[in-house]
Scaffold this active site. Structure first.
Site, PDB file in Angstrom:
ATOM      1  N   LYS A 112     -15.478 -44.563   5.972  1.00 39.78           N
ATOM      2  CA  LYS A 112     -16.075 -43.549   5.531  1.00 39.78           C
ATOM      3  C   LYS A 112     -16.720 -43.232   4.256  1.00 39.78           C
ATOM      4  O   LYS A 112     -17.697 -42.420   3.903  1.00 39.78           O
ATOM      5  CB  LYS A 112     -14.855 -42.503   5.645  1.00 39.78           C
ATOM      6  CG  LYS A 112     -14.419 -42.316   6.949  1.00 39.78           C
ATOM      7  CD  LYS A 112     -13.612 -41.123   7.142  1.00 39.78           C
ATOM      8  CE  LYS A 112     -13.456 -40.924   8.743  1.00 39.78           C
ATOM      9  NZ  LYS A 112     -12.806 -42.179   9.406  1.00 39.78           N
TER      10      LYS A 112
HETATM   11  C1  LIG Z   1     -12.913 -42.251  10.837  1.00 34.26           C
HETATM   12  C2  LIG Z   1     -12.343 -43.739  11.342  1.00 34.26           C
HETATM   13  C3  LIG Z   1     -12.826 -44.090  12.630  1.00 34.26           C
HETATM   14  C4  LIG Z   1     -13.612 -43.200  13.794  1.00 34.26           C
HETATM   15  O1  LIG Z   1     -14.843 -42.943  13.207  1.00 34.26           O
HETATM   16  P1  LIG Z   1     -15.779 -41.728  14.072  1.00 34.26           P
HETATM   17  O2  LIG Z   1     -16.838 -41.737  13.130  1.00 34.26           O
HETATM   18  O3  LIG Z   1     -15.026 -40.358  13.747  1.00 34.26           O
HETATM   19  O4  LIG Z   1     -15.827 -42.227  15.442  1.00 34.26           O
HETATM   20  C5  LIG Z   1     -12.328 -45.395  13.099  1.00 34.26           C
HETATM   21  N1  LIG Z   1     -11.746 -46.331  12.058  1.00 34.26           N
HETATM   22  C6  LIG Z   1     -11.385 -45.509  10.816  1.00 34.26           C
HETATM   23  C7  LIG Z   1     -10.649 -46.692   9.848  1.00 34.26           C
HETATM   24  C8  LIG Z   1     -11.755 -44.562  10.540  1.00 34.26           C
HETATM   25  O5  LIG Z   1     -11.527 -44.048   9.079  1.00 34.26           O
END
Ligand SMILES: *Cc1c(COP(=O)(O)O)cnc(C)c1O
Length: 466
Positions: A112
Protein backbone atom coordinates in the site's frame (compact mmCIF):
# COMPACT_ATOMS: atom_id res chain seq x y z
CA UNK A 1 -7.74 13.64 -19.09
CA UNK A 2 -11.37 13.55 -17.97
CA UNK A 3 -12.88 11.01 -15.59
CA UNK A 4 -16.43 9.62 -15.45
CA UNK A 5 -18.36 7.88 -12.69
CA UNK A 6 -19.29 4.19 -12.89
CA UNK A 7 -22.85 5.14 -11.93
CA UNK A 8 -23.44 7.52 -14.78
CA UNK A 9 -24.80 10.68 -13.17
CA UNK A 10 -21.94 12.49 -11.41
CA UNK A 11 -20.20 15.20 -13.47
CA UNK A 12 -17.01 14.36 -15.36
CA UNK A 13 -13.95 15.75 -13.55
CA UNK A 14 -10.24 16.28 -14.18
CA UNK A 15 -7.49 14.43 -12.33
CA UNK A 16 -7.03 16.98 -9.54
CA UNK A 17 -10.73 16.98 -8.62
CA UNK A 18 -10.98 13.20 -8.86
CA UNK A 19 -8.01 12.79 -6.52
CA UNK A 20 -9.49 15.06 -3.87
CA UNK A 21 -13.06 13.72 -4.26
CA UNK A 22 -12.35 9.99 -3.86
CA UNK A 23 -15.90 8.71 -4.29
CA UNK A 24 -18.12 10.28 -7.01
CA UNK A 25 -21.17 12.26 -5.88
CA UNK A 26 -23.53 9.58 -7.30
CA UNK A 27 -21.86 6.90 -5.16
CA UNK A 28 -19.83 5.56 -8.09
CA UNK A 29 -16.09 5.30 -8.71
CA UNK A 30 -14.14 7.36 -11.20
CA UNK A 31 -12.45 5.98 -14.32
CA UNK A 32 -10.84 7.74 -17.29
CA UNK A 33 -13.38 8.35 -20.06
CA UNK A 34 -11.07 6.34 -22.36
CA UNK A 35 -7.84 4.38 -21.85
CA UNK A 36 -4.62 5.98 -23.06
CA UNK A 37 -2.89 3.62 -25.50
CA UNK A 38 0.84 2.88 -25.62
CA UNK A 39 2.34 1.56 -28.85
CA UNK A 40 4.79 -1.35 -28.80
CA UNK A 41 7.60 1.13 -29.43
CA UNK A 42 6.58 3.28 -26.49
CA UNK A 43 6.57 0.20 -24.25
CA UNK A 44 9.93 -0.94 -25.63
CA UNK A 45 11.33 2.49 -24.80
CA UNK A 46 10.64 1.83 -21.09
CA UNK A 47 13.30 -0.84 -21.04
CA UNK A 48 16.18 0.08 -18.77
CA UNK A 49 14.43 3.10 -17.25
CA UNK A 50 14.42 3.64 -13.49
CA UNK A 51 11.23 3.05 -11.53
CA UNK A 52 10.62 6.78 -11.18
CA UNK A 53 11.09 7.43 -14.90
CA UNK A 54 8.83 4.47 -15.75
CA UNK A 55 6.23 5.93 -13.37
CA UNK A 56 6.44 9.32 -15.07
CA UNK A 57 5.96 7.83 -18.57
CA UNK A 58 3.09 5.55 -17.55
CA UNK A 59 1.17 8.14 -15.51
CA UNK A 60 1.66 11.26 -17.66
CA UNK A 61 -1.51 10.72 -19.75
CA UNK A 62 -3.63 10.24 -16.60
CA UNK A 63 -2.59 13.51 -14.96
CA UNK A 64 -2.71 15.63 -18.13
CA UNK A 65 -4.34 18.98 -17.41
CA UNK A 66 -3.55 18.80 -13.68
CA UNK A 67 0.23 18.29 -13.50
CA UNK A 68 3.05 18.94 -15.93
CA UNK A 69 5.42 16.07 -16.58
CA UNK A 70 8.09 17.92 -14.58
CA UNK A 71 5.75 18.30 -11.59
CA UNK A 72 4.83 14.62 -11.81
CA UNK A 73 8.52 13.69 -11.87
CA UNK A 74 9.17 15.74 -8.72
CA UNK A 75 6.32 14.05 -6.85
CA UNK A 76 7.36 10.56 -7.97
CA UNK A 77 10.97 11.18 -6.99
CA UNK A 78 9.86 12.30 -3.53
CA UNK A 79 7.43 9.39 -3.09
CA UNK A 80 9.74 6.61 -4.28
CA UNK A 81 12.90 8.09 -2.80
CA UNK A 82 11.61 6.74 0.51
CA UNK A 83 11.81 3.10 -0.60
CA UNK A 84 14.69 1.05 0.71
CA UNK A 85 15.50 -0.74 -2.56
CA UNK A 86 17.03 1.09 -5.54
CA UNK A 87 14.66 -0.76 -7.90
CA UNK A 88 11.65 0.29 -5.73
CA UNK A 89 9.80 -2.91 -6.79
CA UNK A 90 12.50 -5.53 -7.50
CA UNK A 91 11.74 -8.73 -9.39
CA UNK A 92 13.06 -11.99 -7.89
CA UNK A 93 13.19 -15.27 -9.82
CA UNK A 94 11.91 -18.48 -8.16
CA UNK A 95 12.25 -21.04 -10.95
CA UNK A 96 12.22 -21.19 -14.76
CA UNK A 97 8.67 -19.80 -14.94
CA UNK A 98 7.87 -18.02 -11.69
CA UNK A 99 8.93 -14.63 -10.41
CA UNK A 100 7.97 -12.57 -7.37
CA UNK A 101 7.56 -8.81 -7.65
CA UNK A 102 8.47 -7.39 -4.25
CA UNK A 103 6.16 -4.49 -3.52
CA UNK A 104 7.03 -4.20 0.17
CA UNK A 105 10.18 -2.06 0.26
CA UNK A 106 8.30 1.08 1.32
CA UNK A 107 8.34 2.64 4.78
CA UNK A 108 5.62 0.38 6.29
CA UNK A 109 6.57 -2.90 4.56
CA UNK A 110 3.28 -3.33 2.66
CA UNK A 111 2.46 -2.73 -0.99
CA UNK A 112 0.00 0.00 0.00
CA UNK A 113 3.01 2.31 0.37
CA UNK A 114 3.49 2.31 -3.42
CA UNK A 115 0.16 4.07 -3.91
CA UNK A 116 -0.16 6.00 -0.65
CA UNK A 117 3.27 7.61 -0.73
CA UNK A 118 2.33 9.16 -4.07
CA UNK A 119 -1.18 10.03 -2.88
CA UNK A 120 0.31 11.95 0.07
CA UNK A 121 2.40 14.00 -2.37
CA UNK A 122 -0.58 14.63 -4.65
CA UNK A 123 -2.82 15.74 -1.76
CA UNK A 124 -0.27 18.23 -0.50
CA UNK A 125 0.36 19.66 -3.97
CA UNK A 126 -3.33 20.09 -4.82
CA UNK A 127 -4.34 21.41 -1.39
CA UNK A 128 -1.65 24.05 -1.34
CA UNK A 129 -2.71 25.20 -4.82
CA UNK A 130 -6.24 25.68 -3.53
CA UNK A 131 -5.21 26.83 -0.09
CA UNK A 132 -7.59 24.22 1.30
CA UNK A 133 -7.36 21.75 4.16
CA UNK A 134 -8.61 18.17 4.62
CA UNK A 135 -9.21 15.93 7.60
CA UNK A 136 -8.61 12.28 6.79
CA UNK A 137 -10.52 9.84 8.97
CA UNK A 138 -10.13 6.13 8.60
CA UNK A 139 -10.46 2.80 10.34
CA UNK A 140 -7.81 0.15 9.99
CA UNK A 141 -7.22 -3.46 10.85
CA UNK A 142 -3.52 -2.92 10.22
CA UNK A 143 -1.80 -2.22 6.91
CA UNK A 144 -3.78 0.66 5.44
CA UNK A 145 -3.57 2.74 8.62
CA UNK A 146 0.18 2.66 8.92
CA UNK A 147 0.75 3.28 5.20
CA UNK A 148 -1.66 6.24 5.20
CA UNK A 149 -0.17 7.77 8.35
CA UNK A 150 3.34 7.48 7.03
CA UNK A 151 2.28 9.07 3.74
CA UNK A 152 0.79 12.22 5.29
CA UNK A 153 2.75 12.66 8.54
CA UNK A 154 4.00 16.21 8.89
CA UNK A 155 2.22 17.48 5.76
CA UNK A 156 0.67 20.92 5.86
CA UNK A 157 -3.09 21.16 5.21
CA UNK A 158 -3.83 17.56 6.23
CA UNK A 159 -4.81 16.11 9.60
CA UNK A 160 -5.28 12.36 9.93
CA UNK A 161 -7.35 10.52 12.55
CA UNK A 162 -6.92 6.75 12.41
CA UNK A 163 -9.10 4.42 14.45
CA UNK A 164 -7.96 0.91 15.29
CA UNK A 165 -9.64 -1.71 17.47
CA UNK A 166 -7.74 -1.80 20.75
CA UNK A 167 -5.77 -5.01 21.24
CA UNK A 168 -6.79 -6.42 17.86
CA UNK A 169 -3.97 -5.28 15.61
CA UNK A 170 -0.51 -6.82 15.92
CA UNK A 171 2.16 -5.06 17.99
CA UNK A 172 4.16 -4.31 14.86
CA UNK A 173 1.13 -2.85 13.13
CA UNK A 174 0.13 -0.72 16.13
CA UNK A 175 3.63 0.58 16.67
CA UNK A 176 3.97 1.45 12.98
CA UNK A 177 1.08 3.86 13.55
CA UNK A 178 1.52 5.06 17.11
CA UNK A 179 5.25 5.84 17.00
CA UNK A 180 4.68 8.45 14.28
CA UNK A 181 4.69 11.52 16.52
CA UNK A 182 3.95 14.24 13.92
CA UNK A 183 1.55 16.95 15.13
CA UNK A 184 -1.04 16.22 12.40
CA UNK A 185 -1.33 12.49 13.25
CA UNK A 186 -3.94 11.27 15.74
CA UNK A 187 -4.18 7.58 16.56
CA UNK A 188 -7.25 6.38 18.41
CA UNK A 189 -7.62 2.93 19.93
CA UNK A 190 -11.31 2.25 20.33
CA UNK A 191 -12.96 -0.13 22.65
CA UNK A 192 -14.55 -2.39 20.01
CA UNK A 193 -13.92 -4.42 16.86
CA UNK A 194 -12.68 -3.36 13.43
CA UNK A 195 -16.29 -3.37 12.20
CA UNK A 196 -17.21 -0.99 15.05
CA UNK A 197 -14.36 1.32 14.05
CA UNK A 198 -15.47 1.26 10.44
CA UNK A 199 -19.07 1.96 11.41
CA UNK A 200 -17.93 5.01 13.40
CA UNK A 201 -16.04 6.35 10.40
CA UNK A 202 -19.06 5.80 8.16
CA UNK A 203 -21.25 7.63 10.66
CA UNK A 204 -18.89 10.62 10.59
CA UNK A 205 -19.08 10.76 6.78
CA UNK A 206 -22.87 10.48 6.94
CA UNK A 207 -23.08 13.48 9.27
CA UNK A 208 -23.22 16.09 6.50
CA UNK A 209 -22.57 19.08 8.77
CA UNK A 210 -19.58 17.42 10.44
CA UNK A 211 -18.22 16.22 7.11
CA UNK A 212 -18.28 19.64 5.49
CA UNK A 213 -17.12 21.55 8.60
CA UNK A 214 -13.87 19.54 8.67
CA UNK A 215 -13.71 18.68 4.96
CA UNK A 216 -13.50 14.96 5.72
CA UNK A 217 -11.63 12.84 3.22
CA UNK A 218 -10.86 9.14 2.86
CA UNK A 219 -7.77 7.35 1.61
CA UNK A 220 -9.33 3.96 0.93
CA UNK A 221 -8.68 2.10 -2.27
CA UNK A 222 -11.60 3.60 -4.18
CA UNK A 223 -9.39 6.62 -4.90
CA UNK A 224 -8.41 6.58 -8.59
CA UNK A 225 -4.95 7.99 -7.91
CA UNK A 226 -4.08 4.92 -5.83
CA UNK A 227 -4.96 2.59 -8.69
CA UNK A 228 -3.05 4.71 -11.17
CA UNK A 229 0.12 4.46 -9.09
CA UNK A 230 -0.22 0.67 -9.09
CA UNK A 231 -0.40 0.42 -12.91
CA UNK A 232 3.26 1.40 -13.02
CA UNK A 233 4.74 -1.77 -11.56
CA UNK A 234 2.94 -3.99 -14.07
CA UNK A 235 4.79 -2.14 -16.83
CA UNK A 236 8.04 -2.12 -14.88
CA UNK A 237 7.97 -5.90 -14.33
CA UNK A 238 6.67 -6.91 -17.76
CA UNK A 239 9.25 -4.84 -19.62
CA UNK A 240 12.00 -6.54 -17.63
CA UNK A 241 10.63 -9.93 -18.71
CA UNK A 242 10.49 -9.09 -22.39
CA UNK A 243 7.36 -7.00 -23.03
CA UNK A 244 6.18 -5.84 -25.51
CA UNK A 245 7.70 -8.77 -27.41
CA UNK A 246 6.64 -11.38 -24.87
CA UNK A 247 3.40 -11.60 -22.89
CA UNK A 248 3.52 -11.95 -19.11
CA UNK A 249 0.96 -13.34 -16.64
CA UNK A 250 0.39 -11.92 -13.15
CA UNK A 251 -1.01 -13.54 -10.04
CA UNK A 252 -2.42 -11.10 -7.50
CA UNK A 253 -3.49 -11.76 -3.90
CA UNK A 254 -6.75 -9.88 -3.83
CA UNK A 255 -9.11 -8.25 -1.35
CA UNK A 256 -10.70 -5.04 -2.58
CA UNK A 257 -9.75 -5.75 -6.23
CA UNK A 258 -7.62 -2.60 -6.42
CA UNK A 259 -4.24 -4.12 -7.11
CA UNK A 260 -5.45 -6.56 -9.75
CA UNK A 261 -7.64 -3.92 -11.41
CA UNK A 262 -4.45 -1.90 -11.95
CA UNK A 263 -3.21 -4.88 -13.99
CA UNK A 264 -6.38 -4.72 -16.07
CA UNK A 265 -5.70 -1.04 -16.72
CA UNK A 266 -2.16 -1.86 -17.86
CA UNK A 267 -3.59 -4.39 -20.32
CA UNK A 268 -6.12 -1.85 -21.66
CA UNK A 269 -3.19 0.51 -22.27
CA UNK A 270 -1.50 -2.04 -24.52
CA UNK A 271 0.76 -4.00 -22.18
CA UNK A 272 0.74 -7.65 -23.38
CA UNK A 273 -0.76 -9.34 -20.31
CA UNK A 274 -1.45 -13.03 -20.95
CA UNK A 275 -3.64 -13.51 -17.91
CA UNK A 276 -4.50 -11.94 -14.55
CA UNK A 277 -4.94 -14.55 -11.84
CA UNK A 278 -7.20 -13.35 -9.05
CA UNK A 279 -6.07 -15.18 -5.92
CA UNK A 280 -8.42 -15.17 -2.94
CA UNK A 281 -8.30 -16.88 0.44
CA UNK A 282 -11.41 -18.70 1.68
CA UNK A 283 -13.26 -15.36 1.61
CA UNK A 284 -13.89 -16.08 -2.03
CA UNK A 285 -16.59 -13.72 -3.31
CA UNK A 286 -14.35 -12.69 -6.22
CA UNK A 287 -13.54 -16.26 -7.18
CA UNK A 288 -17.25 -17.13 -7.20
CA UNK A 289 -18.05 -14.00 -9.21
CA UNK A 290 -15.43 -14.67 -11.87
CA UNK A 291 -15.91 -18.43 -12.07
CA UNK A 292 -19.71 -18.60 -11.80
CA UNK A 293 -21.08 -15.07 -12.11
CA UNK A 294 -22.28 -15.23 -8.51
CA UNK A 295 -21.39 -12.06 -6.59
CA UNK A 296 -22.99 -12.72 -3.22
CA UNK A 297 -21.70 -11.63 0.14
CA UNK A 298 -20.80 -14.31 2.70
CA UNK A 299 -19.68 -14.08 6.33
CA UNK A 300 -16.09 -12.93 6.73
CA UNK A 301 -13.89 -15.78 8.01
CA UNK A 302 -10.72 -14.58 9.80
CA UNK A 303 -7.56 -16.06 8.23
CA UNK A 304 -3.77 -15.70 8.39
CA UNK A 305 -4.14 -13.18 5.53
CA UNK A 306 -6.20 -10.45 7.22
CA UNK A 307 -5.79 -7.91 4.41
CA UNK A 308 -7.77 -10.24 2.15
CA UNK A 309 -10.54 -11.05 4.63
CA UNK A 310 -13.11 -9.13 2.65
CA UNK A 311 -16.58 -10.01 1.40
CA UNK A 312 -17.37 -6.91 -0.64
CA UNK A 313 -14.72 -5.77 -3.11
CA UNK A 314 -15.25 -2.09 -3.72
CA UNK A 315 -13.14 -1.84 -6.88
CA UNK A 316 -14.91 -4.75 -8.59
CA UNK A 317 -17.49 -2.16 -9.66
CA UNK A 318 -14.87 -0.63 -11.94
CA UNK A 319 -14.45 -3.92 -13.81
CA UNK A 320 -18.20 -4.48 -14.05
CA UNK A 321 -18.50 -1.02 -15.59
CA UNK A 322 -15.66 -1.24 -18.08
CA UNK A 323 -15.97 -4.89 -19.10
CA UNK A 324 -19.77 -4.69 -19.13
CA UNK A 325 -19.99 -1.91 -21.73
CA UNK A 326 -19.77 1.28 -19.62
CA UNK A 327 -23.50 1.73 -19.03
CA UNK A 328 -23.45 3.78 -15.81
CA UNK A 329 -27.19 4.00 -15.23
CA UNK A 330 -27.66 0.25 -15.67
CA UNK A 331 -24.77 -0.41 -13.30
CA UNK A 332 -26.23 2.00 -10.73
CA UNK A 333 -29.39 -0.13 -10.81
CA UNK A 334 -27.42 -3.35 -10.49
CA UNK A 335 -25.41 -1.99 -7.53
CA UNK A 336 -28.56 -0.77 -5.78
CA UNK A 337 -29.89 -4.30 -6.10
CA UNK A 338 -26.68 -5.67 -4.60
CA UNK A 339 -26.77 -3.21 -1.71
CA UNK A 340 -30.35 -4.22 -0.92
CA UNK A 341 -30.01 -8.01 -1.19
CA UNK A 342 -26.22 -8.50 -0.69
CA UNK A 343 -26.17 -10.60 -3.86
CA UNK A 344 -26.21 -10.19 -7.63
CA UNK A 345 -25.57 -12.05 -10.87
CA UNK A 346 -23.07 -10.70 -13.36
CA UNK A 347 -24.53 -9.94 -16.79
CA UNK A 348 -23.32 -11.99 -19.76
CA UNK A 349 -21.41 -8.98 -21.06
CA UNK A 350 -19.67 -8.56 -17.70
CA UNK A 351 -18.78 -12.25 -17.53
CA UNK A 352 -17.48 -12.38 -21.09
CA UNK A 353 -15.59 -9.10 -20.69
CA UNK A 354 -13.86 -10.41 -17.56
CA UNK A 355 -13.20 -13.92 -18.91
CA UNK A 356 -10.97 -12.56 -21.67
CA UNK A 357 -8.26 -11.64 -19.17
CA UNK A 358 -9.03 -12.97 -15.70
CA UNK A 359 -8.90 -16.37 -14.12
CA UNK A 360 -9.37 -16.96 -10.43
CA UNK A 361 -8.48 -19.33 -7.65
CA UNK A 362 -9.45 -19.87 -4.01
CA UNK A 363 -6.56 -20.90 -1.79
CA UNK A 364 -7.07 -22.39 1.67
CA UNK A 365 -4.68 -22.47 4.63
CA UNK A 366 -2.93 -25.64 3.45
CA UNK A 367 -2.37 -24.24 -0.02
CA UNK A 368 -0.93 -21.09 1.51
CA UNK A 369 1.44 -23.02 3.78
CA UNK A 370 2.62 -25.28 0.94
CA UNK A 371 3.40 -22.26 -1.22
CA UNK A 372 5.45 -20.60 1.55
CA UNK A 373 7.33 -23.85 2.02
CA UNK A 374 7.93 -24.30 -1.71
CA UNK A 375 9.31 -20.76 -2.11
CA UNK A 376 11.67 -21.40 0.78
CA UNK A 377 12.79 -24.90 -0.23
CA UNK A 378 12.96 -24.38 -3.99
CA UNK A 379 14.29 -20.84 -4.14
CA UNK A 380 15.42 -19.81 -0.66
CA UNK A 381 12.80 -17.05 -0.56
CA UNK A 382 10.76 -16.22 2.52
CA UNK A 383 7.39 -14.85 1.46
CA UNK A 384 4.47 -13.58 3.54
CA UNK A 385 1.09 -15.37 3.79
CA UNK A 386 -0.67 -12.94 1.38
CA UNK A 387 2.01 -13.40 -1.26
CA UNK A 388 1.78 -17.16 -0.68
CA UNK A 389 -1.92 -17.12 -1.63
CA UNK A 390 -0.85 -15.48 -4.89
CA UNK A 391 1.96 -17.95 -5.49
CA UNK A 392 -0.26 -20.96 -4.80
CA UNK A 393 -2.74 -19.66 -7.39
CA UNK A 394 0.07 -18.93 -9.86
CA UNK A 395 1.43 -22.47 -9.68
CA UNK A 396 -1.94 -24.09 -10.34
CA UNK A 397 -3.23 -21.72 -13.02
CA UNK A 398 -2.02 -23.80 -15.97
CA UNK A 399 -0.20 -20.94 -17.69
CA UNK A 400 1.68 -22.06 -20.84
CA UNK A 401 5.31 -22.87 -19.97
CA UNK A 402 6.62 -20.25 -22.39
CA UNK A 403 4.97 -17.43 -20.44
CA UNK A 404 6.56 -15.97 -17.31
CA UNK A 405 4.25 -15.70 -14.30
CA UNK A 406 4.81 -12.88 -11.83
CA UNK A 407 3.29 -13.15 -8.36
CA UNK A 408 2.83 -9.82 -6.61
CA UNK A 409 4.36 -9.95 -3.10
CA UNK A 410 2.20 -7.56 -1.13
CA UNK A 411 3.75 -7.59 2.34
CA UNK A 412 7.13 -8.18 3.95
CA UNK A 413 7.28 -11.56 5.69
CA UNK A 414 8.35 -9.87 8.95
CA UNK A 415 4.86 -8.40 9.31
CA UNK A 416 3.50 -11.94 9.81
CA UNK A 417 6.32 -13.74 11.61
CA UNK A 418 4.22 -16.42 13.32
CA UNK A 419 2.57 -17.79 10.18
CA UNK A 420 5.87 -17.69 8.33
CA UNK A 421 7.70 -19.50 11.10
CA UNK A 422 5.02 -22.19 11.25
CA UNK A 423 5.37 -22.86 7.52
CA UNK A 424 9.12 -22.57 7.03
CA UNK A 425 10.68 -23.01 10.47
CA UNK A 426 12.38 -19.64 10.04
CA UNK A 427 11.35 -16.46 11.84
CA UNK A 428 11.84 -13.46 9.55
CA UNK A 429 13.48 -10.52 11.34
CA UNK A 430 12.25 -6.95 10.92
CA UNK A 431 14.49 -5.12 8.43
CA UNK A 432 17.02 -2.88 10.13
CA UNK A 433 15.38 0.38 9.01
CA UNK A 434 12.35 -0.39 11.18
CA UNK A 435 14.29 -2.48 13.69
CA UNK A 436 14.06 0.12 16.47
CA UNK A 437 10.24 0.10 16.29
CA UNK A 438 10.03 -1.50 19.72
CA UNK A 439 12.15 1.13 21.44
CA UNK A 440 10.32 4.16 20.01
CA UNK A 441 7.86 6.21 22.04
CA UNK A 442 4.16 5.57 21.34
CA UNK A 443 1.34 8.06 21.47
CA UNK A 444 -2.37 7.33 21.07
CA UNK A 445 -5.71 8.03 22.66
CA UNK A 446 -7.96 5.32 24.05
CA UNK A 447 -11.62 6.12 23.59
CA UNK A 448 -14.94 4.35 24.03
CA UNK A 449 -16.37 3.31 20.67
CA UNK A 450 -19.19 5.83 20.68
CA UNK A 451 -20.01 8.43 18.06
CA UNK A 452 -20.10 11.20 20.71
CA UNK A 453 -16.66 10.39 22.11
CA UNK A 454 -14.98 10.16 18.70
CA UNK A 455 -16.55 13.25 17.15
CA UNK A 456 -15.80 15.31 20.27
CA UNK A 457 -12.16 14.23 20.10
CA UNK A 458 -11.89 15.03 16.38
CA UNK A 459 -13.73 18.37 16.66
CA UNK A 460 -11.35 19.55 19.38
CA UNK A 461 -8.26 18.86 17.31
CA UNK A 462 -9.11 19.10 13.59
CA UNK A 463 -8.92 22.33 11.58
CA UNK A 464 -12.38 23.60 10.62
CA UNK A 465 -12.87 24.90 7.09
CA UNK A 466 -12.77 28.55 6.10
C1 LIG B 1 -4.44 -4.55 0.93
C2 LIG B 1 -3.67 -5.82 0.79
C3 LIG B 1 -4.03 -6.81 -0.15
C4 LIG B 1 -5.25 -6.69 -1.04
O1 LIG B 1 -5.12 -5.67 -2.00
P1 LIG B 1 -6.40 -5.15 -2.80
O2 LIG B 1 -5.91 -4.03 -3.63
O3 LIG B 1 -7.37 -4.71 -1.74
O4 LIG B 1 -6.93 -6.29 -3.60
C5 LIG B 1 -3.23 -7.94 -0.25
N1 LIG B 1 -2.16 -8.12 0.55
C6 LIG B 1 -1.79 -7.19 1.47
C7 LIG B 1 -0.61 -7.46 2.34
C8 LIG B 1 -2.52 -6.01 1.62
O5 LIG B 1 -2.15 -5.11 2.55
Amino acid sequence: MQYQSTRGSAPALGFEDVTLAGLASDGGLYLPTSWPAFTADQIRALSGLSYVETAVRVMTPFVAGSLTQEELRELCAAAYGRFSHQAVTPLVQLDHQHWVLELFHGPTLAFKDVALQLLGQLFERFLSRRDDHITIVGATSGDTGSAAIDAVAGRAKIDIFMLHPEGRVSDVQRRQMTTVLAPNVYNIAIDGSFDDAQALVKAMFNDVAFKSRFNLSAVNSINWARLMAQVVYYFYAAVRLGAPDRAVAFSVPTGNFGDVFAGYVAAQMGLPVDKLIVATNVNDILHRALAEGDYSQGQVVPTATPSMDIQVSSNFERLLFDAGGRDGLALADQMRGFEASKAMRLTNAQREGAAALFSSSRVDADGMTMAMRWAYDAAGQIIDPHSAIGLAAARTAGVDASIPVVTLATAHAAKFPDAVERATGTRPPLPSRVGDLFSREESYAKLPGTFEAITAYVAERATPRG
